[in-house]
Structure formats: structure tokens, C-alpha cells
Design a protein around this motif. Structure first.
Motif, PDB file in Angstrom:
ATOM      1  N   HIS A 223      -0.346   3.394  -2.891  1.00 34.27           N
ATOM      2  CA  HIS A 223      -0.679   4.972  -3.005  1.00 34.27           C
ATOM      3  C   HIS A 223       0.233   5.985  -3.460  1.00 34.27           C
ATOM      4  O   HIS A 223      -0.021   7.116  -3.861  1.00 34.27           O
TER       5      HIS A 223
ATOM      6  N   TRP B  95      -6.812  13.742   4.286  1.00 39.30           N
ATOM      7  CA  TRP B  95      -5.915  13.958   5.220  1.00 39.30           C
ATOM      8  C   TRP B  95      -5.030  14.798   5.221  1.00 39.30           C
ATOM      9  O   TRP B  95      -4.653  15.550   6.006  1.00 39.30           O
ATOM     10  N   PHE B  96      -4.169  14.609   3.850  1.00 40.53           N
ATOM     11  CA  PHE B  96      -3.246  15.640   3.613  1.00 40.53           C
ATOM     12  C   PHE B  96      -3.548  17.054   3.652  1.00 40.53           C
ATOM     13  O   PHE B  96      -2.888  18.155   3.876  1.00 40.53           O
TER      14      PHE B  96
ATOM     15  N   ILE C 146      -1.898   8.329  -5.812  1.00 37.66           N
ATOM     16  CA  ILE C 146      -2.012   9.399  -5.466  1.00 37.66           C
ATOM     17  C   ILE C 146      -0.768  10.459  -6.072  1.00 37.66           C
ATOM     18  O   ILE C 146      -1.306  11.501  -6.503  1.00 37.66           O
TER      19      ILE C 146
ATOM     20  N   ARG D 124      -9.259   9.233   0.329  1.00 39.62           N
ATOM     21  CA  ARG D 124      -9.258   9.488   2.069  1.00 39.62           C
ATOM     22  C   ARG D 124      -8.025  10.051   2.289  1.00 39.62           C
ATOM     23  O   ARG D 124      -7.939  10.963   3.082  1.00 39.62           O
ATOM     24  N   LEU D 125      -6.758   9.559   1.825  1.00 42.59           N
ATOM     25  CA  LEU D 125      -5.522  10.018   2.074  1.00 42.59           C
ATOM     26  C   LEU D 125      -5.202  11.382   1.589  1.00 42.59           C
ATOM     27  O   LEU D 125      -4.707  12.360   2.312  1.00 42.59           O
TER      28      LEU D 125
ATOM     29  N   TYR E 235       0.725  -1.152   0.003  1.00 37.38           N
ATOM     30  CA  TYR E 235      -0.109   0.022  -0.055  1.00 37.38           C
ATOM     31  C   TYR E 235       0.942   1.268   0.060  1.00 37.38           C
ATOM     32  O   TYR E 235       0.302   2.400  -0.420  1.00 37.38           O
TER      33      TYR E 235
ATOM     34  N   SER F 154      -9.470   4.470  -1.109  1.00 41.10           N
ATOM     35  CA  SER F 154      -8.583   4.991   0.026  1.00 41.10           C
ATOM     36  C   SER F 154      -7.488   5.878  -0.664  1.00 41.10           C
ATOM     37  O   SER F 154      -7.250   6.908   0.400  1.00 41.10           O
ATOM     38  N   SER F 155      -7.151   6.370  -1.807  1.00 41.07           N
ATOM     39  CA  SER F 155      -6.287   7.524  -2.179  1.00 41.07           C
ATOM     40  C   SER F 155      -7.072   8.519  -1.771  1.00 41.07           C
ATOM     41  O   SER F 155      -6.514   9.666  -1.294  1.00 41.07           O
TER      42      SER F 155
ATOM     43  N   CYS G  81      -6.601   0.670  -4.791  1.00 44.08           N
ATOM     44  CA  CYS G  81      -6.835   1.922  -3.771  1.00 44.08           C
ATOM     45  C   CYS G  81      -7.533   2.819  -4.552  1.00 44.08           C
ATOM     46  O   CYS G  81      -7.270   4.177  -4.377  1.00 44.08           O
TER      47      CYS G  81
END
Length: 334
Positions: A83, A302-303, A87, A298-299, A79, A295-296, A269
Motif C-alpha cells: 500500500h 478512510w484517509f 497509494i 478503500r484505504l 501489505y 484495497s488501495s 492491492c
């Protein structure tokens, strides 16, 4: 296939590193416009050896078992690289879906390089060209390259999945990735791809050896955390080029045959929500419908919350609705 010219710009708006400084020669990055024989042989080894390990994984797991440490290393490095590709290489460097502060930019370039999918600049140039001619003449890896009959599609799926990588390089990095070539740090990361590949393969073995304090622990960690992990990530990523352009639901309007393949979503992802991506390439989120795991995205959120990313191109409800197909709208109404 028909040629398309009414498509995205070679270096899309918002792409990182855009400047007006002179563009260095492509030789400044690893991987020029033609693959030399030594590169093709190296590519074959990087594909064949992990694939053989993945084939051997089932009988080895049955006979010897696999430790939680080995599985943990496989999942973590899988992962990390996945990612880094989804990403970093894809949503950020290729499409400019958000702006990133310089430490995050470099971290994404390194993480993507550790996926062992090729140098940054070459990867981005190939993918931008793919979007410019998606499923038409000029697309580097369309599964519809040879036609629509079953034999032609079988041949095309092989080509889109991995065959195209052995062809002589056709993508001009100066044309399709000038913004990355102009950035000295990104150029250096791209040029040092072999170094990051070695690091990606060595780190699991180092951790496994230190934790177990044995050469056997280092070997099994290398087998599962390096070879099997790289093979799995390779084939999941390549499936976006092949499977997701041949099958899947198409609830959004796109000018190609990109489809959503739900069973690849977690492993990719979020990249297998491919129909929305081709309908709205700069969107930071690909899984925009209820239940679509991404999930990408979501990250990236967060960034953004941490202040590392800004100007994120989140899709609005109006933008999503405008891209729905008539069939999808009818289904929603029903």
C-alpha cells in the motif's frame, strides 16, 4: 514503436509538493540519471537473495512448517509496503490522485520505501515517463519493446518484468519529478532509501526474536517476513509492468495495451485493474466495475473520512462511461 508526445505532463496537475523554488541537483536524491556498477551489483543482490528465499520457501515449509507468527509478519509487512507503493508512490506522488496532509505524505513515502523497490524520486520519475510513452518508444519497460512475435514478446516480458532495471538509467529526475526534488522532506526520504530498506528487513526479525525469545524465531521471521515477503512483493509489482501490458481484458479506451488481470488484484492491492488506470491515470480508484477489489481505494476513502486526505479524484459514473470501449458497451447492453 512509435514515439508519443501528446500525453501527460512531466509533473501532473495536483502532484504533491509543487512550488516555484529552484530545483536542487538530482544528486540530492539517491539514484541519479545513471546507475553506477555498485548500484547494479546491489540491485542484483536485492533481487536474487529474496528470490532464492522464495524458491526455498516451499521445501522449507514442507519440512519445517511455518508458524502463525511468521505468516502474520509476512502478511503485515507485505501489505504495509504494497500500500505504500500503490497509494503513496503511485496514486499520490506520481499521479496526484488526492491531496494529503503532511504527516500522511511522509508516512506514505516511508511505507513505500519499505517495499524495497527503489528511492522515491527515481520510482516516480520512471513511472511518469512510462505513462508519457506507454508501450511506445521511450517507455522504460514495455513488453512490446522488441516486437509482436512470440520470441520477441518473451524477450519483452523479461525486459518489462525486471531486465530494464539493470539498464543504464535513462529517466531525468529533474524533468519528470521536479515537484518531489523541491520538497526537502521527500528528498531526504528518497536519499535515505538504504536506511529504510535495512529497517524493512530488520523489523520482522526483531519482532520474531522478541516474541519467541530465541535466535531461531528471529531467523525464521527474517526468512518469511523479510526475504520471502520482499521477493513476493517485487514480482507482483513487476507483473503490473509485464503481464498487465501483455494480457487481460480491456473494457476501457487507452492508447496502449494495458489490461485488467483479476487474479493479481488482491496481491497487487488493486493495481492489476490496469486498463482503467491507463484510461484515467489520476483516478484514485482503479477497480471501478462490480466485483473489482481495490484495497488501495478503500484505504484512501478512510484517509478522506479521517480528514487526512482531501480533493480525492473519485471517478464519476459519467467519467467511467465515457471511457468504455464499444465492445464493452455492447456487452453491457446485452
Amino acid at each position: 514503436m512509435a514515439t508519443r508526445s501528446d500525453v501527460i505532463e512531466d509533473a501532473p496537475e495536483g502532484a504533491p509538493g509543487s512550488t516555484t523554488t529552484p530545483t536542487p541537483a538530482p544528486s540530492a536524491t539517491l539514484g541519479g540519471e545513471q546507475k553506477r556498477s555498485v548500484e547494479q551489483i546491489t540491485l542484483l543482490l536485492f533481487i536474487a537473495v529474496p528470490f532464492l528465499a522464495m524458491v526455498a520457501a516451499v521445501p522449507l515449509a514442507w519440512g519445517w512448517g511455518v508458524s502463525w507468527l511468521d505468516l502474520g509478519l509476512l502478511v503485515f509487512f507485505y501489505y504495509l509496503g504494497c500500500h505504500g507503493i500503490t497509494i503513496g508512490f503511485h496514486r499520490y506522488f506520481t499521479h496526484g490522485s488526492f491531496k494529503a496532509k503532511r504527516p500522511l505524505r511522509i508516512a506514505l513515502a516511508v511505507a513505500g520505501s519499505m517495499a524495497v523497490e527503489g528511492p522515491l524520486v527515481r520510482w516516480v520519475a520512471d513511472h511518469r515517463k512510462h505513462h508519457k510513452f506507454s508501450d511506445a518508444e521511450g517507455d522504460p519497460h514495455s513488453p512490446w519493446r522488441y516486437g509482436e512475435t512470440v520470441p520477441a514478446l518473451m524477450k519483452g516480458l523479461w525486459w518489462a518484468h525486471m531486465g530494464w532495471m539493470f539498464d543504464e538509467e535513462q529517466t531525468s529526475q529533474e524533468k519528470y519529478a521536479p515537484d518531489l526534488i523541491k520538497d526537502p522532506a521527500l528528498r531526504a526520504v528518497s536519499r535515505q532509501f538504504i536506511l529504510f530498506t535495512a529497517l524493512s528487513l530488520f523489523l520482522p526479525a526483531l519482532v520474531g526474536g522478541l516474541v519467541t525469545m530465541s535466535w531461531w524465531g528471529a531467523f525464521t521471521a527474517f526468512f518469511w517476513g523479510s526475504l520471502v515477503r520482499v521477493a513476493l512483493l517485487h514480482h507482483v509489482t513487476w507483473s503490473i509492468n509485464s503481464i498487465c501490458h501483455a494480457v487481460g481484458k480491456r473494457p476501457f479506451k487507452s492508447r496502449d495495451r494495458s489490461g485488467n488481470v483479476w487474479w493479481l488484484a488482491v496481491l497487487s492491492c488493486g493495481e492489476s485493474w490496469h486498463n482503467l488506470h491507463h484510461a484515467d491515470p489520476t483516478s484514485a480508484r482503479h477497480g471501478v466495475l462490480r466485483g473489482q477489489v481495490d484495497s488501495s481505494a478503500r484505504l484512501i476513502r478512510w484517509f478522506e473520512q479521517l480528514g487526512w486526505a482531501s480533493d480525492v479524484r473519485w471517478p464519476s459514473k459519467e467519467r467511467i462511461a465515457a471511457r468504455r470501449t464499444v465492445e464493452a458497451e455492447v456487452a453491457d447492453a446485452g
